[in-house]
Design a protein around this motif. Structure first.
Motif, PDB file in Angstrom:
ATOM      1  N   SER A 112      23.722   7.515 -30.215  1.00 62.87           N
ATOM      2  CA  SER A 112      23.629   6.055 -30.237  1.00 62.87           C
ATOM      3  C   SER A 112      23.813   5.513 -31.656  1.00 62.87           C
ATOM      4  O   SER A 112      24.560   4.560 -31.878  1.00 62.87           O
ATOM      5  CB  SER A 112      22.276   5.623 -29.670  1.00 62.87           C
ATOM      6  N   ALA A 113      23.151   6.133 -32.636  1.00 63.35           N
ATOM      7  CA  ALA A 113      23.219   5.671 -34.027  1.00 63.35           C
ATOM      8  C   ALA A 113      24.605   5.883 -34.647  1.00 63.35           C
ATOM      9  O   ALA A 113      25.076   5.041 -35.410  1.00 63.35           O
ATOM     10  CB  ALA A 113      22.165   6.396 -34.861  1.00 63.35           C
ATOM     11  N   ASP A 114      25.246   7.005 -34.301  1.00 62.02           N
ATOM     12  CA  ASP A 114      26.550   7.330 -34.898  1.00 62.02           C
ATOM     13  C   ASP A 114      27.725   6.677 -34.179  1.00 62.02           C
ATOM     14  O   ASP A 114      28.864   6.811 -34.610  1.00 62.02           O
ATOM     15  CB  ASP A 114      26.764   8.844 -34.925  1.00 62.02           C
ATOM     16  N   GLY A 115      27.462   6.019 -33.062  1.00 60.42           N
ATOM     17  CA  GLY A 115      28.545   5.374 -32.321  1.00 60.42           C
ATOM     18  C   GLY A 115      29.379   6.328 -31.495  1.00 60.42           C
ATOM     19  O   GLY A 115      30.549   6.061 -31.215  1.00 60.42           O
ATOM     20  N   CYS A 116      28.794   7.458 -31.095  1.00 56.04           N
ATOM     21  CA  CYS A 116      29.510   8.395 -30.225  1.00 56.04           C
ATOM     22  C   CYS A 116      29.753   7.733 -28.868  1.00 56.04           C
ATOM     23  O   CYS A 116      28.987   6.874 -28.432  1.00 56.04           O
ATOM     24  CB  CYS A 116      28.704   9.675 -30.036  1.00 56.04           C
ATOM     25  N   ALA A 117      30.813   8.123 -28.224  1.00 56.56           N
ATOM     26  CA  ALA A 117      31.157   7.574 -26.916  1.00 56.56           C
ATOM     27  C   ALA A 117      30.752   8.557 -25.820  1.00 56.56           C
ATOM     28  O   ALA A 117      31.188   9.707 -25.832  1.00 56.56           O
ATOM     29  CB  ALA A 117      32.650   7.301 -26.834  1.00 56.56           C
ATOM     30  N   VAL A 118      29.938   8.103 -24.907  1.00 58.90           N
ATOM     31  CA  VAL A 118      29.636   8.853 -23.692  1.00 58.90           C
ATOM     32  C   VAL A 118      30.377   8.128 -22.587  1.00 58.90           C
ATOM     33  O   VAL A 118      30.117   6.947 -22.332  1.00 58.90           O
ATOM     34  CB  VAL A 118      28.118   8.913 -23.408  1.00 58.90           C
ATOM     35  N   VAL A 119      31.339   8.805 -21.979  1.00 62.96           N
ATOM     36  CA  VAL A 119      32.170   8.166 -20.954  1.00 62.96           C
ATOM     37  C   VAL A 119      32.054   8.899 -19.631  1.00 62.96           C
ATOM     38  O   VAL A 119      31.855  10.103 -19.585  1.00 62.96           O
ATOM     39  CB  VAL A 119      33.657   8.085 -21.376  1.00 62.96           C
ATOM     40  N   ARG A 120      32.185   8.115 -18.563  1.00 66.83           N
ATOM     41  CA  ARG A 120      32.203   8.649 -17.200  1.00 66.83           C
ATOM     42  C   ARG A 120      33.642   8.557 -16.711  1.00 66.83           C
ATOM     43  O   ARG A 120      34.262   7.501 -16.776  1.00 66.83           O
ATOM     44  CB  ARG A 120      31.290   7.838 -16.298  1.00 66.83           C
ATOM     45  N   LEU A 121      34.164   9.692 -16.260  1.00 67.49           N
ATOM     46  CA  LEU A 121      35.518   9.758 -15.694  1.00 67.49           C
ATOM     47  C   LEU A 121      35.386   9.930 -14.188  1.00 67.49           C
ATOM     48  O   LEU A 121      34.848  10.948 -13.723  1.00 67.49           O
ATOM     49  CB  LEU A 121      36.284  10.931 -16.298  1.00 67.49           C
ATOM     50  N   THR A 122      35.873   8.957 -13.433  1.00 62.83           N
ATOM     51  CA  THR A 122      35.790   9.011 -11.978  1.00 62.83           C
ATOM     52  C   THR A 122      37.197   9.179 -11.413  1.00 62.83           C
ATOM     53  O   THR A 122      37.965   8.218 -11.370  1.00 62.83           O
ATOM     54  CB  THR A 122      35.138   7.732 -11.421  1.00 62.83           C
ATOM     55  N   PRO A 123      37.544  10.409 -11.006  1.00 66.65           N
ATOM     56  CA  PRO A 123      38.884  10.640 -10.463  1.00 66.65           C
ATOM     57  C   PRO A 123      39.083   9.914  -9.133  1.00 66.65           C
ATOM     58  O   PRO A 123      38.178   9.857  -8.304  1.00 66.65           O
ATOM     59  CB  PRO A 123      38.942  12.156 -10.250  1.00 66.65           C
ATOM     60  N   ALA A 124      40.257   9.342  -8.958  1.00 66.43           N
ATOM     61  CA  ALA A 124      40.619   8.679  -7.710  1.00 66.43           C
ATOM     62  C   ALA A 124      41.195   9.720  -6.763  1.00 66.43           C
ATOM     63  O   ALA A 124      42.196  10.362  -7.073  1.00 66.43           O
ATOM     64  CB  ALA A 124      41.635   7.577  -7.982  1.00 66.43           C
ATOM     65  N   ALA A 125      40.555   9.897  -5.600  1.00 68.55           N
ATOM     66  CA  ALA A 125      40.982  10.922  -4.639  1.00 68.55           C
ATOM     67  C   ALA A 125      42.419  10.715  -4.189  1.00 68.55           C
ATOM     68  O   ALA A 125      43.157  11.684  -3.978  1.00 68.55           O
ATOM     69  CB  ALA A 125      40.036  10.938  -3.440  1.00 68.55           C
ATOM     70  N   GLU A 126      42.847   9.457  -4.053  1.00 64.85           N
ATOM     71  CA  GLU A 126      44.208   9.201  -3.571  1.00 64.85           C
ATOM     72  C   GLU A 126      45.272   9.581  -4.590  1.00 64.85           C
ATOM     73  O   GLU A 126      46.419   9.790  -4.238  1.00 64.85           O
ATOM     74  CB  GLU A 126      44.380   7.731  -3.141  1.00 64.85           C
ATOM     75  N   SER A 127      44.895   9.708  -5.871  1.00 66.25           N
ATOM     76  CA  SER A 127      45.871  10.091  -6.900  1.00 66.25           C
ATOM     77  C   SER A 127      45.865  11.595  -7.165  1.00 66.25           C
ATOM     78  O   SER A 127      46.690  12.081  -7.927  1.00 66.25           O
ATOM     79  CB  SER A 127      45.578   9.350  -8.205  1.00 66.25           C
ATOM     80  N   ALA A 128      44.942  12.319  -6.562  1.00 68.17           N
ATOM     81  CA  ALA A 128      44.797  13.750  -6.843  1.00 68.17           C
ATOM     82  C   ALA A 128      45.961  14.551  -6.278  1.00 68.17           C
ATOM     83  O   ALA A 128      46.413  14.318  -5.159  1.00 68.17           O
ATOM     84  CB  ALA A 128      43.479  14.264  -6.280  1.00 68.17           C
ATOM     85  N   ILE A 129      46.415  15.492  -7.087  1.00 68.87           N
ATOM     86  CA  ILE A 129      47.485  16.409  -6.686  1.00 68.87           C
ATOM     87  C   ILE A 129      46.875  17.799  -6.667  1.00 68.87           C
ATOM     88  O   ILE A 129      46.284  18.229  -7.653  1.00 68.87           O
ATOM     89  CB  ILE A 129      48.664  16.364  -7.673  1.00 68.87           C
ATOM     90  N   GLY A 130      47.021  18.496  -5.552  1.00 65.79           N
ATOM     91  CA  GLY A 130      46.475  19.839  -5.418  1.00 65.79           C
ATOM     92  C   GLY A 130      47.405  20.900  -5.956  1.00 65.79           C
ATOM     93  O   GLY A 130      48.548  20.624  -6.333  1.00 65.79           O
ATOM     94  N   ALA A 131      46.921  22.133  -5.980  1.00 66.52           N
ATOM     95  CA  ALA A 131      47.671  23.255  -6.547  1.00 66.52           C
ATOM     96  C   ALA A 131      49.038  23.440  -5.897  1.00 66.52           C
ATOM     97  O   ALA A 131      50.004  23.783  -6.569  1.00 66.52           O
ATOM     98  CB  ALA A 131      46.849  24.534  -6.431  1.00 66.52           C
ATOM     99  N   ALA A 132      49.128  23.194  -4.597  1.00 66.62           N
ATOM    100  CA  ALA A 132      50.400  23.392  -3.904  1.00 66.62           C
ATOM    101  C   ALA A 132      51.469  22.409  -4.368  1.00 66.62           C
ATOM    102  O   ALA A 132      52.661  22.707  -4.316  1.00 66.62           O
ATOM    103  CB  ALA A 132      50.193  23.259  -2.403  1.00 66.62           C
ATOM    104  N   ASP A 133      51.068  21.222  -4.835  1.00 69.38           N
ATOM    105  CA  ASP A 133      52.019  20.190  -5.234  1.00 69.38           C
ATOM    106  C   ASP A 133      52.237  20.101  -6.742  1.00 69.38           C
ATOM    107  O   ASP A 133      53.056  19.316  -7.207  1.00 69.38           O
ATOM    108  CB  ASP A 133      51.545  18.831  -4.713  1.00 69.38           C
ATOM    109  N   ILE A 134      51.481  20.883  -7.522  1.00 71.02           N
ATOM    110  CA  ILE A 134      51.638  20.869  -8.974  1.00 71.02           C
ATOM    111  C   ILE A 134      52.885  21.669  -9.329  1.00 71.02           C
ATOM    112  O   ILE A 134      53.092  22.759  -8.798  1.00 71.02           O
ATOM    113  CB  ILE A 134      50.389  21.464  -9.664  1.00 71.02           C
ATOM    114  N   PRO A 135      53.748  21.151 -10.204  1.00 69.10           N
ATOM    115  CA  PRO A 135      54.958  21.894 -10.580  1.00 69.10           C
ATOM    116  C   PRO A 135      54.624  23.295 -11.083  1.00 69.10           C
ATOM    117  O   PRO A 135      53.625  23.495 -11.779  1.00 69.10           O
ATOM    118  CB  PRO A 135      55.574  21.043 -11.691  1.00 69.10           C
ATOM    119  N   ALA A 136      55.466  24.251 -10.736  1.00 72.10           N
ATOM    120  CA  ALA A 136      55.211  25.655 -11.049  1.00 72.10           C
ATOM    121  C   ALA A 136      55.493  26.015 -12.504  1.00 72.10           C
ATOM    122  O   ALA A 136      54.990  27.015 -12.995  1.00 72.10           O
ATOM    123  CB  ALA A 136      56.045  26.554 -10.140  1.00 72.10           C
ATOM    124  N   GLU A 137      56.287  25.188 -13.216  1.00 73.83           N
ATOM    125  CA  GLU A 137      56.603  25.554 -14.595  1.00 73.83           C
ATOM    126  C   GLU A 137      55.362  25.479 -15.478  1.00 73.83           C
ATOM    127  O   GLU A 137      54.402  24.783 -15.182  1.00 73.83           O
ATOM    128  CB  GLU A 137      57.720  24.673 -15.169  1.00 73.83           C
TER     129      GLU A 137
END
Length: 165
Positions: A112-137
């Protein structure tokens, strides 16, 4: 992609590769919280350029085998020191912080004193790409320039060894 895969990857996450805009992905230590990931960055903490000011980020999570299994867009929310969410999540995050100096309360106060950022990342399920659809390269890139990177010196040789000849 199954929403269950994303949920399970979040629950098991200890590290995530996070990128902001078109920037490079950084491996960041994180803590699962509900259906989100919580990350701390700033002075004395991990380097995450642009994450504190961003409203969206790309999150890459690994599976049990260590390989990439989920890639998703996430909403970034910065927690405000003193808020109910901060008071609930920051002490938990500080308790899981390895090699921290002082108690969890001391670490939270320093953030708090040093101004560090604590952030929450909430992934959107509709934007998620699974292993089968991730490019193989490979997504490997050459190492970025860093002040921590140094050329490896040639090995020291005490005696010059002559080749028979």
């Amino acid at each position: 992609m199954s929403n269950g895969v994303l949920e399970e990857a979040i629950k098991k996450a200890a590290i995530a590769w996070i990128s902001v805009a078109d920037g490079p992905a950084y491996a960041l230590w994180c803590m699962p919280a509900d259906s989100s990931l919580v990350v701390v960055s700033g002075p004395g903490e991990q380097f995450a350029p642009g994450l504190a000011e961003a409203d969206r980020a790309t999150v890459r999570l690994r599976g049990d085998h260590g390989g990439l299994i989920v890639l998703a867009e996430a909403t970034v929310t910065r927690l405000t020191p003193g808020s109910d969410e901060w008071n609930e999540i920051a002490p938990q995050l500080a308790g899981k912080r390895l090699n921290a100096t002082g108690s969890a309360t001391d670490v939270v106060a320093r953030w708090s004193a040093d101004g560090c950022a604590v952030v929450r990342l909430t992934p959107a399920a509709e934007s998620a790409i699974g292993a089968a659809d991730i490019p193989a390269e490979s997504h490997a890139e050459p190492p970025r320039d860093s002040p921590a990177r140094a050329e490896t010196p040639r090995p020291f040789r005490l005696h010059h060894v002559r080749k028979p000849g």
